[in-house]
Design a protein around this motif. Structure first.
Motif, PDB file in Angstrom:
ATOM      1  N   ARG A 147       3.195 -96.868  11.468  1.00 35.11           N
ATOM      2  CA  ARG A 147       3.919 -98.008  12.042  1.00 35.11           C
ATOM      3  C   ARG A 147       3.090 -99.284  12.079  1.00 35.11           C
ATOM      4  NH1 ARG A 147       6.399 -97.355  17.956  1.00 35.11           N
ATOM      5  NH2 ARG A 147       4.520 -96.079  18.074  1.00 35.11           N
ATOM      6  N   TRP A 148       1.859 -99.216  12.623  1.00 36.09           N
ATOM      7  CA  TRP A 148       1.120-100.467  12.832  1.00 36.09           C
ATOM      8  C   TRP A 148       0.560-101.027  11.538  1.00 36.09           C
ATOM      9  CZ3 TRP A 148       3.182-102.132  16.729  1.00 36.09           C
ATOM     10  CH2 TRP A 148       3.488-101.327  17.816  1.00 36.09           C
ATOM     11  N   GLN A 149       0.329-100.159  10.549  1.00 36.82           N
ATOM     12  CA  GLN A 149      -0.061-100.691   9.247  1.00 36.82           C
ATOM     13  C   GLN A 149       1.119-101.427   8.601  1.00 36.82           C
ATOM     14  OE1 GLN A 149      -3.100 -98.328   6.975  1.00 36.82           O
ATOM     15  NE2 GLN A 149      -2.204 -96.642   8.128  1.00 36.82           N
ATOM     16  N   VAL A 150       2.311-100.884   8.771  1.00 35.74           N
ATOM     17  CA  VAL A 150       3.504-101.547   8.240  1.00 35.74           C
ATOM     18  C   VAL A 150       3.755-102.862   8.969  1.00 35.74           C
ATOM     19  CG1 VAL A 150       6.016-101.378   8.005  1.00 35.74           C
ATOM     20  CG2 VAL A 150       4.573 -99.392   7.471  1.00 35.74           C
ATOM     21  N   VAL A 151       3.701-102.833  10.301  1.00 31.78           N
ATOM     22  CA  VAL A 151       3.981-104.042  11.085  1.00 31.78           C
ATOM     23  C   VAL A 151       2.973-105.133  10.767  1.00 31.78           C
ATOM     24  CG1 VAL A 151       4.027-105.004  13.417  1.00 31.78           C
ATOM     25  CG2 VAL A 151       5.170-102.829  12.939  1.00 31.78           C
ATOM     26  N   ALA A 152       1.690-104.768  10.679  1.00 24.76           N
ATOM     27  CA  ALA A 152       0.658-105.761  10.380  1.00 24.76           C
ATOM     28  C   ALA A 152       0.909-106.401   9.019  1.00 24.76           C
ATOM     29  CB  ALA A 152      -0.723-105.116  10.426  1.00 24.76           C
ATOM     30  N   ALA A 153       1.277-105.589   8.042  1.00 20.56           N
ATOM     31  CA  ALA A 153       1.547-106.137   6.709  1.00 20.56           C
ATOM     32  C   ALA A 153       2.791-107.022   6.722  1.00 20.56           C
ATOM     33  CB  ALA A 153       1.711-104.993   5.706  1.00 20.56           C
ATOM     34  N   VAL A 154       3.822-106.614   7.451  1.00 19.25           N
ATOM     35  CA  VAL A 154       5.056-107.407   7.538  1.00 19.25           C
ATOM     36  C   VAL A 154       4.774-108.755   8.200  1.00 19.25           C
ATOM     37  CG1 VAL A 154       7.284-107.545   8.723  1.00 19.25           C
ATOM     38  CG2 VAL A 154       6.665-105.475   7.478  1.00 19.25           C
ATOM     39  N   ARG A 157       2.215-110.431   8.070  1.00 23.96           N
ATOM     40  CA  ARG A 157       1.495-111.268   7.110  1.00 23.96           C
ATOM     41  C   ARG A 157       2.334-111.590   5.878  1.00 23.96           C
ATOM     42  NH1 ARG A 157      -4.774-109.397   7.137  1.00 23.96           N
ATOM     43  NH2 ARG A 157      -5.406-110.778   8.826  1.00 23.96           N
ATOM     44  N   GLY A 158       3.549-111.081   5.837  1.00 20.24           N
ATOM     45  CA  GLY A 158       4.400-111.342   4.688  1.00 20.24           C
ATOM     46  C   GLY A 158       4.023-110.537   3.462  1.00 20.24           C
ATOM     47  N   GLN A 159       3.296-109.433   3.650  1.00 24.96           N
ATOM     48  CA  GLN A 159       2.855-108.600   2.531  1.00 24.96           C
ATOM     49  C   GLN A 159       3.820-107.424   2.381  1.00 24.96           C
ATOM     50  OE1 GLN A 159      -1.071-107.736   4.010  1.00 24.96           O
ATOM     51  NE2 GLN A 159      -1.938-109.648   3.256  1.00 24.96           N
ATOM     52  N   GLY A 160       4.987-107.723   1.835  1.00 24.73           N
ATOM     53  CA  GLY A 160       6.051-106.733   1.765  1.00 24.73           C
ATOM     54  C   GLY A 160       5.719-105.516   0.937  1.00 24.73           C
ATOM     55  N   ASP A 161       5.096-105.699  -0.216  1.00 24.77           N
ATOM     56  CA  ASP A 161       4.777-104.556  -1.077  1.00 24.77           C
ATOM     57  C   ASP A 161       3.800-103.614  -0.391  1.00 24.77           C
ATOM     58  OD1 ASP A 161       6.427-105.513  -3.058  1.00 24.77           O
ATOM     59  OD2 ASP A 161       4.826-106.539  -4.148  1.00 24.77           O
ATOM     60  N   ASP A 162       2.796-104.191   0.246  1.00 17.84           N
ATOM     61  CA  ASP A 162       1.824-103.373   0.961  1.00 17.84           C
ATOM     62  C   ASP A 162       2.504-102.623   2.111  1.00 17.84           C
ATOM     63  OD1 ASP A 162      -0.626-102.306   1.542  1.00 17.84           O
ATOM     64  OD2 ASP A 162      -1.375-104.043   2.631  1.00 17.84           O
ATOM     65  N   ALA A 181       9.896-103.429   5.795  1.00 18.02           N
ATOM     66  CA  ALA A 181       9.138-103.723   4.585  1.00 18.02           C
ATOM     67  C   ALA A 181      10.028-104.335   3.498  1.00 18.02           C
ATOM     68  CB  ALA A 181       8.468-102.456   4.071  1.00 18.02           C
ATOM     69  N   GLN A 182      11.211-103.774   3.292  1.00 19.06           N
ATOM     70  CA  GLN A 182      12.102-104.299   2.252  1.00 19.06           C
ATOM     71  C   GLN A 182      12.579-105.703   2.595  1.00 19.06           C
ATOM     72  OE1 GLN A 182      12.216-103.082  -0.525  1.00 19.06           O
ATOM     73  NE2 GLN A 182      12.638-100.892  -0.642  1.00 19.06           N
ATOM     74  N   ASP A 183      12.779-105.965   3.868  1.00 13.99           N
ATOM     75  CA  ASP A 183      13.158-107.322   4.260  1.00 13.99           C
ATOM     76  C   ASP A 183      12.015-108.289   3.980  1.00 13.99           C
ATOM     77  OD1 ASP A 183      15.089-109.155   5.681  1.00 13.99           O
ATOM     78  OD2 ASP A 183      13.343-109.373   6.985  1.00 13.99           O
ATOM     79  N   ALA A 184      10.772-107.856   4.254  1.00 16.15           N
ATOM     80  CA  ALA A 184       9.615-108.706   3.965  1.00 16.15           C
ATOM     81  C   ALA A 184       9.458-108.934   2.470  1.00 16.15           C
ATOM     82  CB  ALA A 184       8.345-108.069   4.534  1.00 16.15           C
ATOM     83  N   ARG A 185       9.909-107.986   1.653  1.00 18.38           N
ATOM     84  CA  ARG A 185       9.864-108.131   0.197  1.00 18.38           C
ATOM     85  C   ARG A 185      10.988-109.005  -0.333  1.00 18.38           C
ATOM     86  NH1 ARG A 185      11.017-104.036  -2.725  1.00 18.38           N
ATOM     87  NH2 ARG A 185       9.652-104.547  -4.496  1.00 18.38           N
ATOM     88  N   GLY A 186      11.975-109.297   0.518  1.00 15.18           N
ATOM     89  CA  GLY A 186      13.110-110.093   0.077  1.00 15.18           C
ATOM     90  C   GLY A 186      14.244-109.278  -0.490  1.00 15.18           C
ATOM     91  N   ASP A 187      14.159-107.942  -0.356  1.00 12.73           N
ATOM     92  CA  ASP A 187      15.221-107.072  -0.867  1.00 12.73           C
ATOM     93  C   ASP A 187      16.131-106.703   0.308  1.00 12.73           C
ATOM     94  OD1 ASP A 187      16.839-105.174  -2.050  1.00 12.73           O
ATOM     95  OD2 ASP A 187      15.202-104.163  -3.112  1.00 12.73           O
ATOM     96  N   ARG A 188      17.070-107.590   0.638  1.00 10.17           N
ATOM     97  CA  ARG A 188      17.929-107.374   1.791  1.00 10.17           C
ATOM     98  C   ARG A 188      18.845-106.160   1.590  1.00 10.17           C
ATOM     99  NH1 ARG A 188      19.593-110.443   6.115  1.00 10.17           N
ATOM    100  NH2 ARG A 188      17.401-111.069   6.084  1.00 10.17           N
ATOM    101  N   ALA A 189      19.275-105.897   0.373  1.00 17.42           N
ATOM    102  CA  ALA A 189      20.157-104.749   0.132  1.00 17.42           C
ATOM    103  C   ALA A 189      19.449-103.441   0.463  1.00 17.42           C
ATOM    104  CB  ALA A 189      20.626-104.745  -1.323  1.00 17.42           C
ATOM    105  N   ALA A 190      18.205-103.291   0.016  1.00 18.20           N
ATOM    106  CA  ALA A 190      17.448-102.078   0.312  1.00 18.20           C
ATOM    107  C   ALA A 190      17.141-101.982   1.799  1.00 18.20           C
ATOM    108  CB  ALA A 190      16.156-102.050  -0.501  1.00 18.20           C
ATOM    109  N   SER A 191      16.865-103.122   2.416  1.00 13.90           N
ATOM    110  CA  SER A 191      16.619-103.140   3.854  1.00 13.90           C
ATOM    111  C   SER A 191      17.868-102.714   4.617  1.00 13.90           C
ATOM    112  CB  SER A 191      16.177-104.538   4.295  1.00 13.90           C
ATOM    113  OG  SER A 191      15.977-104.595   5.682  1.00 13.90           O
TER     114      SER A 191
END
Length: 652
Positions: free
Chosen positions: A452-459, A461-466, A487-497
């Protein structure tokens, strides 16, 4: 070139460069040592370094162009040659440079020597209680040796000045070869190890305990206890005293042997501890039953009441049916434990946990948990729980310090690492948060939400792929959906999110209501976010308790509904009042849905239109004050009476 250097010296540019460099270095050193104490984010130090580098050429240009004169600062070309005092200014700069370097040298010496002095003594007075080995006892007696180990950890943790490694880290070596004491000591950060064996046969127990030096395996103390099971508390007290004597620390008076408890009751209590450590629905159920058996045999057994209170509170969290009854039972047991043993750290810790986790009473929880911390300063679990509550009530600096202490006392605990990562995310130390979360994931690869916190930290920072790469490693299916949606929202893939979020809603609407709200909040979808926050509040989702500091809610904090929910939770309101008649009225509408009075003092800033005064007054149930005069709105319905000073701005 020689002429240029000569002119640089004459204008004191070189001295100014030396003074600037020394001062900048001193400022950075002070920031790196002081900022962590106040939980200032790491980026603040980086900003100071960048600012110092960027400012250097401007400072040198200033030193070249301007000169200090008795008449003040003047351009160098405006100073007559005979009136220049650059030689005097140079001497003054020399003294300043020497002064700054002396301060810097003193700081360097303090930084170099003080930590060594602070760390040497605690290391010499540090211990890990390794799980006692069950030798030849009856089948299923593992709970007995494990329980004795845990009780020794708890008892030693109450000795001031002694660092005692927590249960999770000590039990990481259960069932593993213990030949390399130095490696174990290095991994746990302790100088001594307590190990031994337990053999129970009928009414007798034989404990062979040994205290060894971790660095070389040298025996410091050992003893064999061969007594009746009913004497187990006396044995524990003797071992604690022997360890204290060997490590030259002093036991407090409260370390006296506790009142004797029936051997069967104590046996049931140890089974309760064993079941509770499974951390699942069946384990909590079995723990409640075992602690109940201990209480039936010994009605004044405070430890059993404390253990059952915590087991009840967790049972209320994992099962929706009968949750209210479980919370009520937890409250009764925790209060009974304190009543029976007012100086027992475990009793106050249990009551503090129930106040927080079951009753959502932050003030009462903090009071009890602080008391438990005073009674058992070396207990890692108490520090971690206190940090948990402090963070959610906005005491971020103290929460960070306690979370670090908990990790130092229980370095191999996933829970301690996870709690520290959470605090680090809140204070925007995202690199360190990811490092701590990564260690936790390695310690417990199958733990729920270990990514969770690795995902949140990356999100953040706008690092969606990470973020997505870590989300896909999540072992829990519900948190996999939640983290993937972020993560998918941070990547800009709203459909996957959307796909991940809708699957989470379809399968875990009650259990993950708060996480669903977080996902919508990160999108900036305030209406859906508050819909799910209300659902989380209604179902008493414990995640709701983190609303005050949750970085995933940052996009909805300006919404008036956010302040209202904080108030309903009994948390401090830190947001400013929204501007605009519609926003103010919306705030009043939301507040009016509570259950006890809410008073909002305000001061009118300028005359308002008749329509505005009528709208706001109708919501407040009273007339508007004149410009500059104080007034207040009182609304029925809120559980707590609070006072919030604001300025009311109504836009025309």
């Amino acid at each position: 070139m020689r002429a240029l250097l000569g002119e640089l010296r004459r204008r004191n540019v070189l001295r100014a460069a030396a003074f600037y460099a020394a001062s900048a270095w001193l400022l950075v050193q002070v920031a790196t040592q002081v900022f962590p104490f106040f939980a200032v984010p790491d980026w603040a130090v980086r900003a100071i370094v960048v600012a110092a580098l960027v400012g250097f050429p401007f400072a040198m240009l200033f030193a070249w162009v301007y000169e200090w004169t008795p008449q003040g600062l003047r351009r160098e070309d405006e100073v007559p040659e005979g009136q220049s005092i650059t030689h005097l200014t140079g001497r003054r700069l020399d003294r300043w440079i020497i002064g700054v370097l002396c301060i810097a040298l003193g700081l360097l010496l303090v930084d170099k020597w003080t930590p060594r002095g602070e760390q040497a003594a605690p290391l010499a007075r540090s211990i890990a209680v390794l799980p006692l080995l069950d030798e030849g006892g009856a089948a299923g007696d593992e709970y007995f040796s494990d329980g004795l180990s845990e009780e020794l950890i708890s008892r030693l943790g109450q000795i001031p000045g002694l660092k005692v490694i927590g249960r999770n880290s000590s039990f990481a070596f259960k069932g593993k070869p213990l030949a390399d004491s130095q490696a174990i000591g290095d991994k746990l950060g302790v100088a001594t190890l307590l190990e031994g064996t337990v053999r129970r046969q009928g009414d007798r127990v034989r404990i062979d305990a040994e205290l060894i030096e971790a660095s070389d395996g040298r025996e410091l103390w050992s003893h064999i206890y061969d007594r009746e099971v009913k004497d187990i508390f006396a044995i524990q007290a003797d071992i604690a005293q022997a360890v204290a004597d060997a490590l030259q620390v002093t036991l407090l008076g409260r370390q006296a042997t506790p009142p004797l408890v029936d051997a069967d009751a104590h046996n049931a209590y140890l089974r309760g501890l064993f079941y509770f450590e499974r951390h699942n629905w069946r384990g909590y159920r079995d723990a409640v039953a075992a602690f109940g058996e201990a209480i039936r045999i010994a009605p004044d057994y405070a430890l059993a009441y404390a253990g059952r209170a915590i087991a009840w509170s967790w049972l209320a969290d994992v099962e929706s049916s009968g949750a209210g009854d479980a919370r009520a039972a937890a409250r009764v047991d925790a209060r009974k434990a304190v009543e029976l043993a007012p100086s027992l750290a475990e009793a106050h810790a249990a009551l503090g946990w129930v106040d927080y986790f079951a009753d959502w009473d932050f003030d009462a929880a903090l009071a009890e948990l602080r008391h438990a911390e005073q009674l058992a300063p070396g207990n890692a679990r108490n520090k971690s729980v206190l940090s948990h509550v402090l963070l959610r009530t906005g005491h971020v600096g103290e929460a960070l310090a306690l979370a670090r202490q908990a990790v130092a006392l229980d370095p191999l605990s996933f829970e301690a690492r996870d709690d520290l990562a959470r605090v680090l995310v809140v204070v925007d130390r995202l690199d360190e948060a990811r490092a701590q979360a990564g260690i936790g994931a390695e310690l417990e690869p199958a733990a729920v939400a270990n990514q969770r916190w690795q995902v949140v930290a990356a999100v953040l920072r706008g690092q969606g792929d990470d973020a997505l790469a870590h989300a896909l490693l999540e072992p829990n299916s519900a948190f996999l959906d939640f983290e993937t949606a972020l993560a998918q929202d941070a990547r800009g893939d709203r459909a996957a999110s959307d796909q991940a979020l809708q699957h989470l809603i379809a399968t875990q609407a009650d259990a993950m209501a708060y996480q669903i709200a977080e996902a919508y909040a990160m999108r900036g979808d305030a209406d859906d976010a508050f819909h799910w926050l209300e659902h989380a509040f209604a179902t008493r989702d414990a995640g709701t308790l983190g609303m005050l500091i949750d970085p995933l809610l940052k996009r909805v904090r300006g919404d008036p509904r956010y302040a209202v929910m904080l108030h309903r939770l009994g948390l401090p309101i830190r947001e400013t009042m929204p501007t605009g008649t519609d926003a103010v009225v919306g705030f009043f509408d939301a507040v009016g849905r509570g259950s006890a009075p809410l008073t909002l003092p305000f001061q009118a800033q300028r005359p308002h239109s008749a329509h505005e005064r009528g709208v706001v007054a109708a919501e407040a149930g009273r007339s508007m004050p004149q410009e500059g005069n104080p007034g207040e709105f009182v609304f029925p319905g809120q559980r707590h009476l609070i006072s919030w000073s604001i300025e009311l701005h109504v836009l025309t």
